[in-house]
Motif scaffolding. Structure first.
Motif, PDB file in Angstrom:
ATOM      1  N   LEU A 382      19.960  43.347 -30.796  1.00  0.00           N
ATOM      2  CA  LEU A 382      21.318  43.699 -31.177  1.00  0.00           C
ATOM      3  C   LEU A 382      21.882  44.756 -30.240  1.00  0.00           C
ATOM      4  O   LEU A 382      21.216  45.742 -29.901  1.00  0.00           O
ATOM      5  CB  LEU A 382      21.335  44.192 -32.618  1.00  0.00           C
ATOM      6  N   ILE A 383      23.129  44.531 -29.817  1.00  0.00           N
ATOM      7  CA  ILE A 383      23.774  45.418 -28.860  1.00  0.00           C
ATOM      8  C   ILE A 383      25.140  45.841 -29.389  1.00  0.00           C
ATOM      9  O   ILE A 383      25.717  45.195 -30.269  1.00  0.00           O
ATOM     10  CB  ILE A 383      23.927  44.753 -27.476  1.00  0.00           C
ATOM     11  N   GLY A 384      25.658  46.923 -28.838  1.00  0.00           N
ATOM     12  CA  GLY A 384      27.027  47.316 -29.090  1.00  0.00           C
ATOM     13  C   GLY A 384      27.296  47.844 -30.487  1.00  0.00           C
ATOM     14  O   GLY A 384      26.385  48.121 -31.275  1.00  0.00           O
ATOM     15  N   GLU A 385      28.594  47.958 -30.797  1.00  0.00           N
ATOM     16  CA  GLU A 385      29.028  48.565 -32.055  1.00  0.00           C
ATOM     17  C   GLU A 385      28.574  47.781 -33.284  1.00  0.00           C
ATOM     18  O   GLU A 385      28.410  48.339 -34.371  1.00  0.00           O
ATOM     19  CB  GLU A 385      30.553  48.686 -32.072  1.00  0.00           C
ATOM     20  N   ALA A 386      28.384  46.491 -33.129  1.00  0.00           N
ATOM     21  CA  ALA A 386      28.024  45.659 -34.283  1.00  0.00           C
ATOM     22  C   ALA A 386      26.569  45.779 -34.690  1.00  0.00           C
ATOM     23  O   ALA A 386      26.188  45.279 -35.762  1.00  0.00           O
ATOM     24  CB  ALA A 386      28.339  44.194 -33.975  1.00  0.00           C
ATOM     25  N   ALA A 387      25.737  46.425 -33.879  1.00  0.00           N
ATOM     26  CA  ALA A 387      24.288  46.423 -34.135  1.00  0.00           C
ATOM     27  C   ALA A 387      23.913  46.882 -35.540  1.00  0.00           C
ATOM     28  O   ALA A 387      23.122  46.210 -36.217  1.00  0.00           O
ATOM     29  CB  ALA A 387      23.574  47.250 -33.074  1.00  0.00           C
ATOM     30  N   PRO A 388      24.441  48.003 -36.045  1.00  0.00           N
ATOM     31  CA  PRO A 388      24.037  48.415 -37.401  1.00  0.00           C
ATOM     32  C   PRO A 388      24.424  47.396 -38.478  1.00  0.00           C
ATOM     33  O   PRO A 388      23.616  47.095 -39.375  1.00  0.00           O
ATOM     34  CB  PRO A 388      24.769  49.745 -37.599  1.00  0.00           C
ATOM     35  N   ALA A 389      25.644  46.867 -38.397  1.00  0.00           N
ATOM     36  CA  ALA A 389      26.075  45.897 -39.410  1.00  0.00           C
ATOM     37  C   ALA A 389      25.266  44.611 -39.309  1.00  0.00           C
ATOM     38  O   ALA A 389      24.867  44.025 -40.330  1.00  0.00           O
ATOM     39  CB  ALA A 389      27.564  45.603 -39.253  1.00  0.00           C
ATOM     40  N   PHE A 390      24.990  44.149 -38.088  1.00  0.00           N
ATOM     41  CA  PHE A 390      24.222  42.928 -37.924  1.00  0.00           C
ATOM     42  C   PHE A 390      22.796  43.118 -38.422  1.00  0.00           C
ATOM     43  O   PHE A 390      22.209  42.200 -39.011  1.00  0.00           O
ATOM     44  CB  PHE A 390      24.215  42.496 -36.459  1.00  0.00           C
ATOM     45  N   SER A 391      22.222  44.274 -38.182  1.00  0.00           N
ATOM     46  CA  SER A 391      20.860  44.515 -38.653  1.00  0.00           C
ATOM     47  C   SER A 391      20.803  44.486 -40.173  1.00  0.00           C
ATOM     48  O   SER A 391      19.832  43.992 -40.757  1.00  0.00           O
ATOM     49  CB  SER A 391      20.332  45.846 -38.119  1.00  0.00           C
TER      50      SER A 391
END
Length: 466
Positions: A382-391
């Motif tokens: 996971l990369i970028g700003e979305a990483a926490p939400a995607f995780s």
């Protein structure tokens, strides 16, 4: 350049001086029209002056003297409200058209026998356009490709009876092309899109229908209700319709049976082409694209041997499931164009064992719509700003790491995939996000992925793109 000779001696207003607008202005001037052009951006106006296109604020123009008004496709025609230039044109009774309309008129006037394939749909337009043009070129035909892909349509080589034109058309362009009349018109599919521009799904679908209703042969994908209804209407009106389906055995038309492309005549089936082993055309969505290209190429005179050869040599489009390299059992695929979850679904559905690089600037809904594909993902990076939400969405369903940067994600995914003993593993960049948190656009992001892959020791690069 295609000179717009149909407008010779006429006064034409033009608004929108981006790349296609400048090209349209030049074509009109070269064809002998008297053009007055404008744009809200002073820099665009200055570029037009450099190109010897007369400019002037259209608010102050005498619209009664114009025979036509050429509008850039990106400028609102109807919704959310007509652009002020559109209101001025309509108030003066001046037709409002676009560059594809100029092309259609010039073809009829200069080379009506020139084979013309026009392609539209919500999804798959660019791949189908590139594939059709590639098949024609690989068969030795003099082929021009442009429109909503690559070159502006009026910058294509001059019209000639033995020159083939393959043009991708957006709904915006069709809306400004009332007399578009392809030899083969392709409508791939319809799902809700650009409704801020068109108002309703019914209006959007009606605009797309114009392309095939004006075609000598209408090639229509019938895997959604909107396109099925359009095919039915055109058949009832006596038009020649060829139906295609990526999943349905049709009584007449073309359909996909796995990797086999089938022709149906009165309920009797025969295989006419195949996609087995063609990595650039993996997936059910590409079966639809290939069926449309096959049907269009048959319509303009190619034989099945020429078509199969073209399918097999198609390199794919950059940033759309683009195969960029292989090392051992690991294939590296650039799907940077997938800027939301729906756009990532085709790639995730096409490979059984995925090391998935995802993230960037998140879109509404995140990756929750992709949950049915989680079983295909060996690990996510996971990369970028979305990483926490995607995780948080992946949770315990998929192993993941927060890599942060694309370079780190490629390095770690390549290492892990190389240790996979399950057969072919795929390192897939399909971000399901916009790029703007780390990259200027999806092309730059895809180029960075390709460069990182090609820097891996002993990588075997896979060919270029159309």
């Amino acid at each position: 350049m295609i000179p717009a000779r149909s407008f010779a001696g006429k006064k034409v207003a033009l608004f929108g001086l981006g790349g296609s607008g400048i090209a349209t202005g030049r074509a009109l001037v070269e064809g002998g029209a008297e053009v007055l052009a404008w744009d809200d951006n002073p820099e665009s106006v200055a570029r037009a002056e450099v190109e010897a296109i007369a400019v002037g604020d259209l608010r102050a123009a005498d619209w009664s003297g114009f025979s036509s008004f050429v509008l850039s496709p990106g400028v609102p025609l109807t919704h959310p409200k007509p652009h002020w230039t559109v209101e001025l044109a309509r108030g003066a009774g001046v037709e409002v058209i676009g560059d594809v309309e100029l092309f259609a008129r010039e073809r009829i006037a200069q080379a009506p026998a020139a084979p013309f394939v026009a392609i539209t749909g919500t999804n798959g337009k660019s791949t189908t356009t590139a594939l059709t043009a590639h098949i024609l070129r690989s068969a030795g035909r003099d082929t021009q490709m442009g429109g909503n892909i690559g070159r502006a349509v009026m910058t294509l080589d001059p019209l000639a009876a033995d020159r083939f034109y393959v043009v991708e058309c957006s709904s915006y362009q069709i809306d400004l092309a009332p007399s578009i009349n392809p030899t083969a018109g392709v409508l791939l599919n319809l799902t809700p899109d650009h409704l801020d521009r068109h108002g309703t799904m019914q209006h959007y679908a009606a605009i797309k229908e114009r392309l095939v209703s004006g075609s000598d042969t209408a090639i229509i994908g019938v895997d959604d209700i909107y396109c099925t209804q359009i095919a039915d209407r055109l058949e009832k009106a006596g038009r020649q319709v060829v139906r295609i389906s990526k999943r349905l055995p049709l009584p007449d038309g073309y359909f996909a049976d796995g990797t086999s492309l089938m022709e149906a005549i009165d309920g009797r089936y025969s295989r006419i082409a195949f996609l087995e082993g063609i990595g650039s055309l993996r997936g059910q969505h590409n079966a639809q694209n290939a069926l449309a290209a096959v049907a269009a190429c048959l319509k303009v005179g190619l034989d099945l041997g020429e078509i199969q050869s073209g399918l097999e040599s198609f390199p794919g489009l950059a940033h759309r499931m683009e195969q960029v390299g292989r090392k051992g059992n690991v294939l590296f695929v650039n799907d940077s164009k997938a800027t939301n979850a729906d756009a990532s679904a085709p790639a995730l559905s096409s490979f059984p064992r995925i090391y998935w690089i995802a993230g960037g600037l998140p879109k509404e809904g995140g990756i929750e719509p992709l949950r049915s594909y989680f079983g295909r993902i060996a690990k996510a990076y996971l990369i970028g700003e979305a990483a926490p939400a995607f995780s948080a969405t992946l949770g315990e369903a998929v192993p993941y790491e927060i890599s942060g940067t694309l370079a780190a994600a490629v390095e770690h995914a390549a290492r892990d995939a190389a240790e996979d003993a399950a057969g072919e593993a795929v390192v897939l960049l399909s971000p399901a996000c916009a790029s703007f948190d780390q990259f200027r656009n999806f092309e730059v992001r895809g180029d960075a992925f390709r460069a990182a892959v090609h820097a891996i020791p002993d990588i075997v690069p896979i060919g270029g793109t159309c």
